[in-house]
Scaffold this active site. Sequence first.
Site, PDB file in Angstrom:
ATOM      1  N   GLY A 281      28.325  35.609 -35.463  1.00 55.86           N
ATOM      2  CA  GLY A 281      27.841  35.147 -36.669  1.00 55.86           C
ATOM      3  C   GLY A 281      26.345  34.421 -36.411  1.00 55.86           C
TER       4      GLY A 281
ATOM      5  N   GLU B 265      24.850  27.643 -34.029  1.00 56.48           N
ATOM      6  CA  GLU B 265      26.091  28.048 -34.877  1.00 56.48           C
ATOM      7  C   GLU B 265      25.702  28.463 -36.269  1.00 56.48           C
ATOM      8  OE1 GLU B 265      28.992  29.034 -34.912  1.00 56.48           O
ATOM      9  OE2 GLU B 265      30.340  27.811 -33.498  1.00 56.48           O
TER      10      GLU B 265
ATOM     11  N   ASP C 203      32.898  24.405 -39.615  1.00 60.73           N
ATOM     12  CA  ASP C 203      33.909  24.095 -40.535  1.00 60.73           C
ATOM     13  C   ASP C 203      34.780  22.950 -40.315  1.00 60.73           C
ATOM     14  OD1 ASP C 203      35.073  24.832 -43.480  1.00 60.73           O
ATOM     15  OD2 ASP C 203      36.222  26.248 -41.960  1.00 60.73           O
ATOM     16  N   THR C 204      35.962  23.315 -39.752  1.00 56.69           N
ATOM     17  CA  THR C 204      36.938  22.284 -39.331  1.00 56.69           C
ATOM     18  C   THR C 204      36.296  21.497 -38.210  1.00 56.69           C
ATOM     19  OG1 THR C 204      38.090  23.566 -37.818  1.00 56.69           O
ATOM     20  CG2 THR C 204      38.965  23.715 -40.200  1.00 56.69           C
ATOM     21  N   GLY C 205      35.568  22.157 -37.319  1.00 55.61           N
ATOM     22  CA  GLY C 205      34.854  21.420 -36.229  1.00 55.61           C
ATOM     23  C   GLY C 205      35.533  21.766 -34.936  1.00 55.61           C
TER      24      GLY C 205
ATOM     25  N   THR D 133      35.986  24.840 -33.400  1.00 59.95           N
ATOM     26  CA  THR D 133      35.108  25.838 -32.692  1.00 59.95           C
ATOM     27  C   THR D 133      34.062  24.918 -32.039  1.00 59.95           C
ATOM     28  OG1 THR D 133      35.459  27.434 -34.155  1.00 59.95           O
ATOM     29  CG2 THR D 133      33.926  27.938 -32.550  1.00 59.95           C
TER      30      THR D 133
HETATM   31  P1  IMP Z   1      35.774  26.092 -37.435  1.00 62.54           P
HETATM   32  O1  IMP Z   1      36.346  26.155 -35.981  1.00 62.54           O
HETATM   33  O2  IMP Z   1      36.726  25.725 -38.484  1.00 62.54           O
HETATM   34  O3  IMP Z   1      34.580  25.039 -37.439  1.00 62.54           O
HETATM   35  O4  IMP Z   1      35.304  27.503 -37.508  1.00 62.54           O
HETATM   36  C1  IMP Z   1      34.106  27.860 -37.634  1.00 62.54           C
HETATM   37  C2  IMP Z   1      34.201  29.402 -37.864  1.00 62.54           C
HETATM   38  O5  IMP Z   1      34.930  29.951 -38.946  1.00 62.54           O
HETATM   39  C3  IMP Z   1      32.737  30.091 -38.011  1.00 62.54           C
HETATM   40  O6  IMP Z   1      32.169  30.100 -36.902  1.00 62.54           O
HETATM   41  C4  IMP Z   1      32.868  31.092 -38.633  1.00 62.54           C
HETATM   42  O7  IMP Z   1      33.176  32.240 -37.836  1.00 62.54           O
HETATM   43  C5  IMP Z   1      34.295  30.941 -39.391  1.00 62.54           C
HETATM   44  N1  IMP Z   1      34.037  30.728 -40.763  1.00 62.54           N
HETATM   45  C6  IMP Z   1      34.292  29.371 -41.591  1.00 62.54           C
HETATM   46  N2  IMP Z   1      34.033  29.360 -42.620  1.00 62.54           N
HETATM   47  C7  IMP Z   1      33.379  30.459 -42.980  1.00 62.54           C
HETATM   48  C8  IMP Z   1      32.828  31.146 -44.346  1.00 62.54           C
HETATM   49  O8  IMP Z   1      32.592  30.412 -45.316  1.00 62.54           O
HETATM   50  N3  IMP Z   1      32.438  32.286 -44.044  1.00 62.54           N
HETATM   51  C9  IMP Z   1      32.271  33.290 -43.051  1.00 62.54           C
HETATM   52  N4  IMP Z   1      32.998  32.819 -41.910  1.00 62.54           N
HETATM   53  C10 IMP Z   1      33.388  31.431 -41.716  1.00 62.54           C
HETATM   54 MG    MG Z   2      31.226  31.776 -35.833  1.00 58.61          MG
END
Ligand code: IMP
Ligand code: MG
Length: 181
Positions: free
Chosen positions: A46, A101, A105-107, A109
């Site tokens: 990404g 990055e 989103d949730t944080g 990752t």
């Molecule tokens: P987190 O661990 O929830 O912060 O997830 C982040 C990961 O979810 C990102 O690196 C993306 O790969 C994926 N992701 C979250 N939201 C989107 C979106 O709106 N479009 C595409 N990929 C997303």
């Molecule tokens: Mg990603």
Amino acid sequence: MNKAAPEIERILYTEEQVSQRIAEVAAEISERYRGRELRLIGVLKGSVFFLTALARKIEVPVKIDFLSISSFSTKPSAPGVVRIAKDLDDTIEGEDVLLVEDIVDTGFTARYLLQTLAARGPNTLALCTLLDRTSRRIVQIPVEFRCFEIPDRFVIGCGLDYKQLYRNLGYIAVMKPERNH
Ligand code: IMP
Ligand code: MG
């Protein structure tokens, strides 16, 4: 209907707005790391498009490296467990490191990656993200550099995919709700 991508509802940021904003953030980064050398670490796949655009506008010397992760969850609603699928090629000990990055989103990752990289003894470690969706944050993490705060809608383009497609779009678009494709 957009023939190239019928799943698109509307464009959130045009290609011009994206490159303009990336240039601004690159200027902030250049200012912050002036006189130093910076290691950019991208998360495959990404952040590749964002990282290369950003790197071209940063004015301090940069080295780049990539890692990839896989996340899986035991229950569909549970937060994913993250692990490194492809590690960095080089060590980062003593370096000024910027994790790049596509979206936080949730944080989960970003927290996992920041903890993993911090354990390798960088001189400094910070996070730069193209998109930030703070409304969905579950774990608090420091985001030093961000291009755009976005609403709680699924987006594609500029590296972000839907079923591995649309990463190559130059703009950022909101997807239609899945039932309306
Ligand atoms: P987190 O661990 O929830 O912060 O997830 C982040 C990961 O979810 C990102 O690196 C993306 O790969 C994926 N992701 C979250 N939201 C989107 C979106 O709106 N479009 C595409 N990929 C997303
Ligand atoms: Mg990603």
